[in-house]
Design a protein around this motif. Structure first.
Motif, short mmCIF file in Angstrom:
data_model
loop_
_atom_site.label_atom_id
_atom_site.label_comp_id
_atom_site.label_asym_id
_atom_site.label_seq_id
_atom_site.Cartn_x
_atom_site.Cartn_y
_atom_site.Cartn_z
N LYS A 107 0.84 -1.19 0.00
CA LYS A 107 0.00 0.00 0.00
C LYS A 107 0.88 1.25 0.00
N ILE A 108 0.48 2.24 -0.81
CA ILE A 108 1.14 3.55 -0.84
C ILE A 108 0.09 4.56 -0.40
N LEU A 109 0.29 5.16 0.76
CA LEU A 109 -0.68 6.09 1.33
C LEU A 109 -0.02 7.44 1.60
N GLU A 110 -0.85 8.44 1.87
CA GLU A 110 -0.31 9.71 2.35
C GLU A 110 -0.79 9.90 3.78
N ASN A 111 -0.04 10.66 4.54
CA ASN A 111 -0.35 10.89 5.95
C ASN A 111 -1.52 11.87 6.03
N SER A 112 -2.74 11.34 5.82
CA SER A 112 -3.91 12.19 5.67
C SER A 112 -4.33 12.85 6.98
N GLU A 113 -4.06 12.22 8.11
CA GLU A 113 -4.39 12.88 9.37
C GLU A 113 -3.51 14.12 9.56
N TYR A 114 -2.24 13.99 9.24
CA TYR A 114 -1.34 15.15 9.34
C TYR A 114 -1.75 16.22 8.35
N GLY A 115 -2.18 15.81 7.15
CA GLY A 115 -2.64 16.78 6.17
C GLY A 115 -3.86 17.55 6.67
N GLY A 116 -4.81 16.84 7.30
CA GLY A 116 -5.98 17.50 7.87
C GLY A 116 -5.59 18.46 8.99
N TYR A 117 -4.60 18.06 9.76
CA TYR A 117 -4.09 18.91 10.83
C TYR A 117 -3.46 20.18 10.25
N LEU A 118 -2.62 20.03 9.24
CA LEU A 118 -1.96 21.18 8.61
C LEU A 118 -2.98 22.16 8.03
N ALA A 119 -3.99 21.62 7.37
CA ALA A 119 -5.01 22.47 6.75
C ALA A 119 -5.73 23.30 7.79
N THR A 120 -6.14 22.66 8.87
CA THR A 120 -6.90 23.36 9.91
C THR A 120 -6.01 24.35 10.66
N LYS A 121 -4.80 23.93 10.97
CA LYS A 121 -3.88 24.80 11.71
C LYS A 121 -3.56 26.06 10.92
N SER A 122 -3.48 25.95 9.60
CA SER A 122 -3.17 27.13 8.79
C SER A 122 -4.27 28.18 8.91
N MET A 123 -5.52 27.72 9.06
CA MET A 123 -6.62 28.66 9.22
C MET A 123 -6.68 29.20 10.65
N VAL A 124 -6.33 28.35 11.62
CA VAL A 124 -6.21 28.83 13.00
C VAL A 124 -5.12 29.89 13.08
N ASP A 125 -4.00 29.63 12.44
CA ASP A 125 -2.88 30.58 12.45
C ASP A 125 -3.25 31.90 11.78
N ALA A 126 -4.21 31.84 10.84
CA ALA A 126 -4.67 33.06 10.18
C ALA A 126 -5.64 33.84 11.06
N GLY A 127 -6.01 33.26 12.20
CA GLY A 127 -6.88 33.95 13.14
C GLY A 127 -8.30 33.44 13.22
N HIS A 128 -8.62 32.37 12.50
CA HIS A 128 -9.99 31.84 12.49
C HIS A 128 -10.26 30.98 13.73
N GLN A 129 -11.44 31.16 14.30
CA GLN A 129 -11.92 30.33 15.41
C GLN A 129 -13.13 29.50 14.99
N LYS A 130 -13.82 29.96 13.96
CA LYS A 130 -15.05 29.31 13.49
C LYS A 130 -14.74 28.61 12.17
N ILE A 131 -14.28 27.38 12.27
CA ILE A 131 -13.79 26.64 11.09
C ILE A 131 -14.67 25.43 10.84
#
Length: 334
Positions: free
Chosen positions: A154-178
């Motif tokens: 199996k060849i997979l991507e670290n999708s949990e980490y990807g979901g974390y990065l996506a959400t954190k980038s919006m948190v870092d931009a100042g969003h609380q309602k995501i």
């Protein structure tokens, strides 16, 4: 049509020597090699792939079976697979099912009848559900996801980490309602990206709002429907994590159809970094999957499985990266 016997007669060497020169299977002196290859060129000789496959039980061909191709991500992965097949001097047969379980079985049988050396499997639609178990004796590699458990690499991507990065980038931009629009949660990558979303919110001490979690599908329509649900809320989010770029494109349409602006009224984050993402207006911030690396690893892993069929099955994990463009901004700009 010239044969090896013709070449051997003109070069005054044995047929086996000609075979060794053409196939590179044994050392032959430079003098004899040059002599043989000169005659090969003069006679415009082309080795018979069919004859070779019958002799060595190898066709130098692999199959790629995809359940759906309406997501550009999979088309870009397929292009990478084809490129690396060419580099390894392998032919590639691509078969798609269009979401039809019967076609899946038919295409698989076709690949077997064509005596492919191995098969790459990629399920592009979480709604796809074949009504039979796959029993394949060929070497297999699963790319991204498959709807049943298989004895395969199996060849997979670290999708949990990807979901974390996506959400954190919006948190870092100042969003609380995501908010988040997931794919079908029957698909492991959808569940993992949702888990990463929850992890990033928890880390930032943001209370999880279940109304802002919308389960949908990894396609354009899924993005339209998912965004409409979030936009209909009296307390709507200021940012949306779309778990694929196709979902994000659908969300763009739903948002703009309501006269809202991206990112001034609502920020959008995608996932996959398909080529189209950079050409949207505004350009789409997204999580980049290493598609070329996925194609390379899939081909090389399958070729290794073909050569070493009894080795233990492996699961290889690729790491995603966050690509920030114009679709995410601070909520203070609203």
């Amino acid at each position: 049509m010239a044969t090896m016997k013709d070449i051997a007669r003109l070069a005054q060497v044995s047929t086996s020597t000609v075979s060794h020169v053409i196939n590179g299977s044994r050392f032959v002196s430079d003098e004899i090699r040059e002599k043989v290859m000169r005659i090969v060129a003069e006679l415009n000789y082309t080795p018979s792939a069919v004859a070779r496959s019958l002799k060595v039980r190898e066709t130098k061909t692999i199959g790629l079976l995809v359940t759906a191709t309406n997501n550009p991500f999979f088309a870009e992965v397929m292009a990478g697979v084809e490129q690396y097949c060419q580099q390894h001097q392998y032919n590639l047969i691509i078969a798609t099912t269009g979401g039809d379980g019967k076609r899946l079985q038919q295409n698989l049988q076709t690949l077997i009848h064509k005596q492919v050396d191995g098969v790459l499997l990629m399920c592009g639609d979480s709604r796809f559900q074949a009504d039979m178990e796959l029993e394949v004796s060929l070497p297999l590699v699963v790319m991204d996801w498959w709807f049943t458990e298989l004895n395969a690499d199996k060849i997979l991507e670290n999708s949990e980490y990807g979901g974390y990065l996506a959400t954190k980038s919006m948190v870092d931009a100042g969003h609380q309602k995501i908010g988040i629009i997931t794919g079908n949660l029957r698909k492991s990558v959808a569940k993992n990206r949702l888990q990463g979303y929850k992890k990033a919110l928890s880390e930032a001490n943001i209370v999880l709002n279940p109304d802002w979690i919308v389960e949908s599908h990894f396609d354009f329509e899924g993005g339209i429907v998912g965004a409409q649900k979030l936009l209909s809320l009296s307390d709507r989010p200021t940012a949306i994590f779309c778990c694929s770029d196709t979902i994000a494109i659908g969300a763009y349409q739903a948002i703009q159809n309501q006269g809202l602006r991206i990112p001034q009224d609502i920020s959008i984050m995608g996932y996959d970094d398909i080529e189209l993402a950079r050409y949207l207006f505004p350009s789409l911030s997204t999580i980049s999957q290493p598609k070329a690396e996925l194609g390379r690893l899939a081909v090389e892993t399958l070729l290794q499985r073909i050569q070493e069929p009894n080795e233990n099955y492996r699961t290889l994990v690729l790491e995603p990266a966050c690509i920030l463009r114009e679709s995410v901004s601070s909520p203070s700009n609203v």
